[in-house]
Design an enzyme around this catalytic site. Structure first.
Site, PDB file in Angstrom:
ATOM      1  N   SER A 156      30.552 -26.189  -2.241  1.00 17.77           N
ATOM      2  CA  SER A 156      29.503 -25.208  -2.386  1.00 17.77           C
ATOM      3  C   SER A 156      30.123 -23.861  -2.747  1.00 17.77           C
ATOM      4  CB  SER A 156      28.790 -25.144  -1.032  1.00 17.77           C
ATOM      5  OG  SER A 156      27.753 -24.261  -1.085  1.00 17.77           O
TER       6      SER A 156
ATOM      7  N   SER B 145      33.413 -19.964  -0.750  1.00 16.42           N
ATOM      8  CA  SER B 145      33.143 -21.354  -1.095  1.00 16.42           C
ATOM      9  C   SER B 145      33.473 -22.221   0.114  1.00 16.42           C
ATOM     10  CB  SER B 145      34.015 -21.740  -2.294  1.00 16.42           C
ATOM     11  OG  SER B 145      33.763 -23.047  -2.716  1.00 16.42           O
ATOM     12  N   LYS B 146      33.062 -23.450   0.100  1.00 13.79           N
ATOM     13  CA  LYS B 146      33.449 -24.390   1.162  1.00 13.79           C
ATOM     14  C   LYS B 146      33.197 -25.795   0.662  1.00 13.79           C
ATOM     15  CE  LYS B 146      34.813 -24.140   5.506  1.00 13.79           C
ATOM     16  NZ  LYS B 146      35.434 -23.012   6.208  1.00 13.79           N
ATOM     17  N   GLY B 147      33.960 -26.731   1.184  1.00 12.39           N
ATOM     18  CA  GLY B 147      33.757 -28.115   0.783  1.00 12.39           C
ATOM     19  C   GLY B 147      33.757 -29.027   1.978  1.00 12.39           C
TER      20      GLY B 147
ATOM     21  N   ASP C  71      40.606 -27.229   6.569  1.00 11.44           N
ATOM     22  CA  ASP C  71      39.566 -26.901   7.545  1.00 11.44           C
ATOM     23  C   ASP C  71      39.599 -28.037   8.569  1.00 11.44           C
ATOM     24  OD1 ASP C  71      37.287 -24.751   7.691  1.00 11.44           O
ATOM     25  OD2 ASP C  71      36.317 -26.599   8.310  1.00 11.44           O
TER      26      ASP C  71
END
Ligand code: GLU
Length: 476
Positions: free
Chosen positions: A61, A106-108, A149
């Site tokens: 995202s 952002s992050k996934g 993460d």
């Protein structure tokens, strides 16, 4: 977990954003532009494992591209979903703005239980996921730079970096496509413990301000403070260890997935960590009382509570029973918007996630810069610095001889002063500086405005203001 009467994680982040934005003077269009998530890419891919095709669902995202590349970790967990990834991406935007790392957010995430797979299977899955993301520039040194993460670490980052390099054989900056890599694959000293170190530096900075300590109804320093930590993963473990070993804090409670340990005289963090590695959990650890209902220890009598596990663990169901006067959010989103309000009314001081756990992305920034400059920090200046120090030391030695018994150098001064800073020391210095300055920018807003009651709102105001300025500079 949050009860059904509470908003989702993403709604919770939006509510906190709105609270701060309502105290600012932003044009409504810009406010909305900053709040919304720009795009979320969902991918479903198959990997042949154990003779069968397994389908996995992953997300990346991108919340805000006011600065590029965008930055944020990739999480491996079964509970990963779009709402969560978008909330985490939004927090990355604000986090990066607050600590002045030049990135968008952002992050996934990948829906997977990593414990169910062998190492070579994890490699196959990770490489395939990385391929899908890299193909769309969602892994790219100048566009989107993932990092570890929950559920991922150096190992996964090395696979992703290698996958990107295989797909972009002439990209001289390929190593800068992800951060959190092992040292021998382009990583940086001090990245693994960076988030935990950041928690320590954040608390040290908090305890440098008597007015702020008083707001939490406390006094003194970190020395002797009773700490409860939830989650002894990478972040919780390092934070607890550094606070105990270097600041004299007493870790009285440790909460893990299989219950909690409590001992008012203090728990040996290192010993518990080894116990977990050996036995898989904290149950039966001998030197503390074990309670099966781990979250009850969140409500224990202590000075500092460090939620370092999942989001939503402090919610409307338990907020009014939390006794800690100071909470530092090592996890992202551990306190729901509803609980935040309850705690605020009680006078609990919360050091918010977007600041507290920013140590990780800060050192990621240093790693990215190192990769782009293709040289280890300190390589050029270290020996030159030592040679200059040598000059002073030899002058002091001359003085020492001249003054005889009247004066002499302190025993370890020479060795300490002569040593030029290596990469690890430079990383720590950069991280410490970042955490101090970011705290000061938050507290400035907290103390100077009557309408700002808490550090979280102050943090959002500082971050939103910076993002807004950068959109305005782009002509939006
Ligand atoms: N996953 C970490 C975070 O939530 C680190 C992100 C990064 O280093 O880019 O902040």
């Amino acid at each position: 977990m949050t009860s059904t009467k509470e908003p989702s994680f993403r709604e919770s982040v939006d509510l906190m954003f709105n609270r701060a934005a309502s105290l600012m003077d932003l044009p409504p269009g810009l406010e909305q532009k900053i709040r919304v998530c720009n795009a979320t890419y969902t991918v479903r891919f198959g990997v042949r494992l154990r003779g069968e095709i397994h389908t996995f669902t992953g997300y990346r995202s991108v919340h805000s591209e006011h600065m590029e590349p965008v930055k944020g970790g990739i999480r491996y967990a079964l509970a990963v979903n779009q709402d969560e990834v978008e909330a985490l991406a939004a927090l990355m935007t604000y986090k990066c703005a607050l600590v002045e790392t030049p990135f968008g957010g952002s992050k996934g995430g990948l829906c997977i239980d990593p414990r169910k797979y062998e190492e070579h299977e994890m490699e196959q899955i990770t490489r395939r996921f990385a391929y899908e993301l890299a193909k769309r520039d969602l892994i790219n040194p100048s566009q989107n730079v993932p990092a570890p993460d929950m559920g991922t670490g150096e190992r996964e980052m090395a696979w992703m970096a290698d996958q990107y390099a295989r797909m972009n054989t002439t990209d001289i900056n390929a190593r800068a496509c992800v951060t959190g890599k092992p040292l021998n694959a382009g990583g940086i000293a001090g990245r693994v413990e960076a988030t935990g170190r950041g928690i320590q530096y954040a608390l040290r900075e908090f305890f440098r301000h008597p007015e702020d300590i008083a707001k939490a109804g406390m006094s003194g320093t970190l020395d002797g403070k009773r700490v409860v930590v939830q989650g002894l993963g990478n972040v919780g473990y390092h934070a607890a260890k550094f606070l105990a070993q270097e600041d004299g804090s007493r870790i009285v409670g440790i909460i893990e997935w299989d219950g909690a340990l409590y001992n008012p005289d203090g728990i040996d963090v290192e010993a518990v960590r080894s116990w977990i590695v050996k036995h898989g959990g904290v149950k039966d650890y001998p030197d503390a009382t074990h309670s099966a209902n781990g979250s009850s220890v969140l409500e224990a009598d202590c000075d500092i509570l460090i939620p370092a596990a999942l989001e939503g663990v402090i919610n409307l169901d338990n907020a009014d029973r939390i006794k800690a006067p100071l909470i530092i959010e090592a996890a992202n989103g551990p306190v729901t918007a509803g609980a935040d309000e309850v705690l605020r009314k009680k006078g609990t001081v919360i050091i918010p996630d977007m600041y507290a756990n920013a140590g990780g992305v800060t050192v990621s920034y240093f790693e990215w810069v190192k990769n782009l400059s293709h040289i280890r920090f300190g390589r050029m200046q270290r020996r030159q610095e030592e040679a200059r120090h040598e000059l002073i030391v030899s002058e002091l030695e001359r003085l020492d001889r001249y003054l005889g018994d009247a004066w002499s150098m302190s025993p370890d001064f020479k060795a300490k002063y002569l040593k030029g800073a290596d990469e690890l020391e430079l990383v720590r210095s950069g991280l410490d500086d970042t955490m101090r300055i970011a705290y000061q920018s938050m507290r400035e807003v907290w103390h100077s405005r009557d309408d700002v009651e808490d550090l979280r709102t102050a943090a959002y105001i500082v971050a939103i203001d910076r993002v807004a300025k950068s959109y305005r500079a782009k002509g939006l």
